[in-house]
Motif scaffolding. Sequence first.
Motif, PDB file in Angstrom:
ATOM      1  N   GLN A  44      -6.211   4.791  12.860  1.00  0.00           N
ATOM      2  CA  GLN A  44      -6.926   4.618  11.314  1.00  0.00           C
ATOM      3  C   GLN A  44      -8.157   5.025  12.437  1.00  0.00           C
ATOM      4  O   GLN A  44      -8.635   5.777  12.127  1.00  0.00           O
ATOM      5  CB  GLN A  44      -6.937   3.848  10.895  1.00  0.00           C
ATOM      6  N   GLN A  91       0.824  -0.881   0.235  1.00  0.00           N
ATOM      7  CA  GLN A  91       0.015  -0.162  -0.017  1.00  0.00           C
ATOM      8  C   GLN A  91       0.987   1.282  -0.364  1.00  0.00           C
ATOM      9  O   GLN A  91       1.774   0.945   0.941  1.00  0.00           O
ATOM     10  CB  GLN A  91      -1.198  -0.593   1.351  1.00  0.00           C
ATOM     11  N   ARG A 150      -1.416 -11.527   2.772  1.00  0.00           N
ATOM     12  CA  ARG A 150      -3.098 -11.464   2.964  1.00  0.00           C
ATOM     13  C   ARG A 150      -3.043 -12.903   2.670  1.00  0.00           C
ATOM     14  O   ARG A 150      -1.319 -13.997   2.076  1.00  0.00           O
ATOM     15  CB  ARG A 150      -3.475 -11.242   0.809  1.00  0.00           C
TER      16      ARG A 150
HETATM   17  O1    G Z   1      -2.114  -1.629  12.041  1.00  0.00           O
HETATM   18  P1    G Z   1      -1.728  -1.653  10.442  1.00  0.00           P
HETATM   19  O2    G Z   1      -1.930  -0.178  10.157  1.00  0.00           O
HETATM   20  O3    G Z   1      -0.749  -2.394   9.652  1.00  0.00           O
HETATM   21  O4    G Z   1      -3.185  -2.163   9.100  1.00  0.00           O
HETATM   22  C1    G Z   1      -3.359  -1.440   8.169  1.00  0.00           C
HETATM   23  C2    G Z   1      -4.760  -2.229   7.768  1.00  0.00           C
HETATM   24  O5    G Z   1      -4.965  -1.350   7.795  1.00  0.00           O
HETATM   25  C3    G Z   1      -4.397  -3.047   6.635  1.00  0.00           C
HETATM   26  O6    G Z   1      -4.716  -4.070   6.450  1.00  0.00           O
HETATM   27  C4    G Z   1      -4.784  -2.098   5.277  1.00  0.00           C
HETATM   28  O7    G Z   1      -5.639  -3.309   4.334  1.00  0.00           O
HETATM   29  C5    G Z   1      -5.669  -1.622   6.479  1.00  0.00           C
HETATM   30  N1    G Z   1      -6.515  -0.179   5.612  1.00  0.00           N
HETATM   31  C6    G Z   1      -5.595   0.760   4.848  1.00  0.00           C
HETATM   32  N2    G Z   1      -5.582   1.310   4.347  1.00  0.00           N
HETATM   33  C7    G Z   1      -6.852   1.591   4.920  1.00  0.00           C
HETATM   34  C8    G Z   1      -8.096   2.792   4.908  1.00  0.00           C
HETATM   35  O8    G Z   1      -7.873   3.503   4.032  1.00  0.00           O
HETATM   36  N3    G Z   1      -9.282   2.305   5.339  1.00  0.00           N
HETATM   37  C9    G Z   1      -9.529   0.654   6.485  1.00  0.00           C
HETATM   38  N4    G Z   1     -10.647   1.275   6.861  1.00  0.00           N
HETATM   39  N5    G Z   1      -8.349   0.335   6.016  1.00  0.00           N
HETATM   40  C10   G Z   1      -7.156   0.523   5.781  1.00  0.00           C
END
Ligand code: G
Length: 265
Positions: A185, A26, A44
């Motif tokens: 997040q 990502q 994954r």
């Molecule tokens: O805990 P960590 O920061 O490593 O988590 C990363 C996870 O967050 C991954 O599974 C990724 O797919 C997910 N992720 C990445 N970007 C976003 C986003 O914009 N929104 C959400 N809901 N999940 C995301």
Amino acid sequence: MAIERLTLENDLRKALDSREFMIHYQPKVRMESRKVVGAEALLRWNHPIDGEISPEKFIALAEEIDFIIPISEWLLEEVCRQIASWQQQGLEVVPVAINISPNHFTDYTLPASVKRAIDHAGIDPALVELEITEGITVNNVEEAIETLATLKRLGVSIAIDDFGTGYSSLAYLQQLPLDTLKIDQSFIRKMGNKGSSTTIVKAIIGLAHNLGLELIAEGVETPEQYDLLRQFGCQLGQGFLFSRPIPAEDFARIMELEALDKKSP
Ligand code: G
Ligand code: MN
């Protein structure tokens, strides 16, 4: 339920040898220009019958059955090999972050495994970043500092993941040899609607500035979140607004396009 779980456990133990794990990448972007400045490698699991199983589900399970270290070591080797392969393709590779689970972080073999993966691939350690969760450092601060210092000496950089959720005391945050804080997040998601999240996000941005750390917001999904974060002076972001995690070939394509961008006037 018990049978289901046992089956999943067995499948998980076999998944490595059966090459059922995949790594997606990502992008991490500079907010202002949206230029890609890094990536996070995300695991994954493509289960032969059940299809894709979410990392939330299988990573917790892997931790419980003590199988996280083999998976994590594979991830280290594979990401380093991917970086080397991108470089062989002539790409200008950005640093790639790898998530290190708590059980692997506290295992004394971690620094040696990181070094081995980097040496095997023959890559510059500056292209590797390790993301560790905040909680890891709370239990045994002295030991965490030691481990982090050892890792830093290898030349990799260190980010604290999910920052703001793990009760770090500010006193020892200062003692940890870190490069980056990643705002969790959950704060980004709740930002904007007058709650305390906006205040927390602002405070963490200020904290990172004052400690001289890089800061990245994760889980950026909406233009509103993007605008607020920019207003608050957050320089880096990651999230679905910019890109979902994507296969290595697609990420290579992005790096290729960025390089072309740079060349054109
Ligand atoms: O805990 P960590 O920061 O490593 O988590 C990363 C996870 O967050 C991954 O599974 C990724 O797919 C997910 N992720 C990445 N970007 C976003 C986003 O914009 N929104 C959400 N809901 N999940 C995301
Ligand atoms: Mn992470």
